[in-house]
Design a protein around this motif. Sequence first.
Motif, PDB file in Angstrom:
ATOM      1  N   MET A   1      11.983 -18.745  10.041  1.00  0.00           N
ATOM      2  CA  MET A   1      11.353 -19.974  10.689  1.00  0.00           C
ATOM      3  C   MET A   1       9.725 -19.926  10.329  1.00  0.00           C
ATOM      4  O   MET A   1       9.257 -18.991  10.497  1.00  0.00           O
ATOM      5  CB  MET A   1      11.271 -19.913  12.045  1.00  0.00           C
ATOM      6  N   ASP A   2       9.179 -21.159   9.762  1.00  0.00           N
ATOM      7  CA  ASP A   2       7.851 -20.967   9.414  1.00  0.00           C
ATOM      8  C   ASP A   2       7.239 -22.286   9.806  1.00  0.00           C
ATOM      9  O   ASP A   2       7.226 -23.278   8.939  1.00  0.00           O
ATOM     10  CB  ASP A   2       7.546 -20.787   7.833  1.00  0.00           C
ATOM     11  N   SER A 134      14.323 -17.612   8.607  1.00  0.00           N
ATOM     12  CA  SER A 134      15.354 -18.229   7.703  1.00  0.00           C
ATOM     13  C   SER A 134      15.146 -17.900   6.104  1.00  0.00           C
ATOM     14  O   SER A 134      14.247 -17.269   5.646  1.00  0.00           O
ATOM     15  CB  SER A 134      14.939 -19.776   7.757  1.00  0.00           C
ATOM     16  N   PRO A 135      16.105 -18.222   5.479  1.00  0.00           N
ATOM     17  CA  PRO A 135      16.202 -17.916   3.925  1.00  0.00           C
ATOM     18  C   PRO A 135      15.276 -18.356   3.224  1.00  0.00           C
ATOM     19  O   PRO A 135      14.664 -17.696   2.384  1.00  0.00           O
ATOM     20  CB  PRO A 135      17.773 -18.389   3.466  1.00  0.00           C
ATOM     21  N   ALA A 136      14.531 -19.690   3.733  1.00  0.00           N
ATOM     22  CA  ALA A 136      13.292 -20.139   3.085  1.00  0.00           C
ATOM     23  C   ALA A 136      12.205 -19.333   3.103  1.00  0.00           C
ATOM     24  O   ALA A 136      11.259 -19.534   2.347  1.00  0.00           O
ATOM     25  CB  ALA A 136      13.052 -21.554   3.644  1.00  0.00           C
ATOM     26  N   ASP A 137      11.926 -18.595   4.387  1.00  0.00           N
ATOM     27  CA  ASP A 137      10.778 -17.684   4.453  1.00  0.00           C
ATOM     28  C   ASP A 137      11.070 -16.185   4.186  1.00  0.00           C
ATOM     29  O   ASP A 137      10.325 -15.406   4.534  1.00  0.00           O
ATOM     30  CB  ASP A 137      10.602 -17.765   6.161  1.00  0.00           C
ATOM     31  N   ALA A 138      12.019 -16.029   3.325  1.00  0.00           N
ATOM     32  CA  ALA A 138      12.122 -14.594   2.940  1.00  0.00           C
ATOM     33  C   ALA A 138      12.586 -14.437   1.241  1.00  0.00           C
ATOM     34  O   ALA A 138      13.700 -15.106   0.969  1.00  0.00           O
ATOM     35  CB  ALA A 138      13.372 -13.936   3.748  1.00  0.00           C
ATOM     36  N   ASP A 139      11.578 -13.957   0.470  1.00  0.00           N
ATOM     37  CA  ASP A 139      12.256 -13.465  -0.966  1.00  0.00           C
ATOM     38  C   ASP A 139      13.035 -12.435  -0.810  1.00  0.00           C
ATOM     39  O   ASP A 139      12.966 -11.442  -0.274  1.00  0.00           O
ATOM     40  CB  ASP A 139      11.208 -13.367  -1.764  1.00  0.00           C
ATOM     41  N   VAL A 140      14.257 -12.635  -1.566  1.00  0.00           N
ATOM     42  CA  VAL A 140      15.324 -11.478  -1.648  1.00  0.00           C
ATOM     43  C   VAL A 140      14.846 -10.576  -2.703  1.00  0.00           C
ATOM     44  O   VAL A 140      14.878 -10.877  -3.837  1.00  0.00           O
ATOM     45  CB  VAL A 140      16.742 -12.039  -1.840  1.00  0.00           C
ATOM     46  N   VAL A 295      -0.638  -8.414   1.903  1.00  0.00           N
ATOM     47  CA  VAL A 295      -0.474  -7.458   1.074  1.00  0.00           C
ATOM     48  C   VAL A 295       0.694  -7.607   0.063  1.00  0.00           C
ATOM     49  O   VAL A 295       0.768  -7.717  -1.143  1.00  0.00           O
ATOM     50  CB  VAL A 295      -0.795  -5.970   1.373  1.00  0.00           C
ATOM     51  N   ALA A 296       1.980  -7.735   0.922  1.00  0.00           N
ATOM     52  CA  ALA A 296       3.145  -7.794   0.120  1.00  0.00           C
ATOM     53  C   ALA A 296       3.277  -9.287  -0.366  1.00  0.00           C
ATOM     54  O   ALA A 296       3.659  -9.436  -1.476  1.00  0.00           O
ATOM     55  CB  ALA A 296       4.496  -7.635   1.314  1.00  0.00           C
ATOM     56  N   GLU A 297       3.004 -10.222   0.364  1.00  0.00           N
ATOM     57  CA  GLU A 297       3.100 -11.514  -0.223  1.00  0.00           C
ATOM     58  C   GLU A 297       2.203 -11.944  -1.428  1.00  0.00           C
ATOM     59  O   GLU A 297       2.812 -12.586  -2.522  1.00  0.00           O
ATOM     60  CB  GLU A 297       3.104 -12.650   0.895  1.00  0.00           C
ATOM     61  N   SER A 329       9.125 -11.001   3.381  1.00  0.00           N
ATOM     62  CA  SER A 329       8.712 -12.158   4.270  1.00  0.00           C
ATOM     63  C   SER A 329       7.569 -12.992   3.927  1.00  0.00           C
ATOM     64  O   SER A 329       6.529 -12.278   3.435  1.00  0.00           O
ATOM     65  CB  SER A 329       8.507 -11.556   5.762  1.00  0.00           C
ATOM     66  N   LYS A 330       7.758 -14.268   4.045  1.00  0.00           N
ATOM     67  CA  LYS A 330       6.677 -15.119   3.407  1.00  0.00           C
ATOM     68  C   LYS A 330       5.820 -15.965   4.633  1.00  0.00           C
ATOM     69  O   LYS A 330       5.313 -17.166   4.296  1.00  0.00           O
ATOM     70  CB  LYS A 330       7.343 -16.112   2.500  1.00  0.00           C
TER      71      LYS A 330
END
Length: 349
Positions: A1-2, A134-140, A295-297, A329-330
């Motif tokens: 969810m974004d 949601s998958p749209a907000d997470a890079d696998v 930092v991660a994104e 997470s994005k």
Amino acid sequence: MDPVSKTARNTPGSRILLNASHQTAHHWNLVADIGGTNTRLGVVTDGQLTDLRKHPTGTMADLRDALHALRDEVGTDPRAVVAAGAGPVRDGRIRLTNANLDLTEGELARATGASHTYVINDFTAAAWSVAEISPADADVLQGADTPPLGTRLVVGPGTGLGVGALLYSEGHFHTVSGEGGHMGISPRHRDEVDVFEAARRIAPECFFDDSLTLEAEMFLSGTGLPILYQAIIMAAGKPDIPARSAKDILQDARDGADPCAVRTARIFTEHLGAIMGDLAVALVPTGGVFLVGGVAEKNRWLFEQDFLRAFNAGGRFDALRRSMNLYVSKQDEFGLIGASNFCKNALAH
């Protein structure tokens, strides 16, 4: 969810108007993410973050004024207020270590008129941010394209190293937040021994007794990464150089412009992957392991094969670690989104 659009995130200034529909809303919630430098306030209507404010974190009076001003602008009391910040929570009070403030649920009620108020740790909020991701907000990075339902682990290498978890039991999430940054890391390879010995000269109080075991966030955070870089410089016998920011060090590492920066990024990446793998084995988060925060994104290039190798290197538990679902997470406003999800859950129960 974004719920926060890219356009809204890029709007200049301290006020970012996302949706004016809350102006006439009878029921809304106020969420706050209080950092050492800035405080972000959000309006939540119908479960969505619809308006965002950013203020410098000042005194308690400044915070009360900001909360009261937002309440007055909307024109009605919020139903609930959730404030998240770095620090221990006890008996409805949080000691905000980054901001050097004490905040109570009673003060939130007085400033806003809300009938339900909560203060929570920032990594309680971070954990709740992935409750409905949601998958749209997470890079696998590894595993299922869609995060499955189940216990979820969240790790955030930001100013410090934050760790939180959502335990899934009897159809509900329950939060666990701890002090991940104070876990210990030790040399993984012989050529790292000199680096850890050099770090002892920089931050001796952060070592465990007389060992080479160091508090994790002394290397694995935005604050710690310059310490790691300085220790590498010292171990290489090079002259001292002026202090550099984590951002500049990582940029040089990505460009290949500085061998010490390249090595800094590699050690950072491998130790972060290893400690996340260890945490995953301890918790067995079937719902996924998530990296959160800027930092991660912004440094997605760090989390590739070296990171995965370290995450999956578990000896007899290699197979278990390889079976974990791992994501970045994005969600830019993960603190406010997490506070909103926490609020929704608290009001429901």
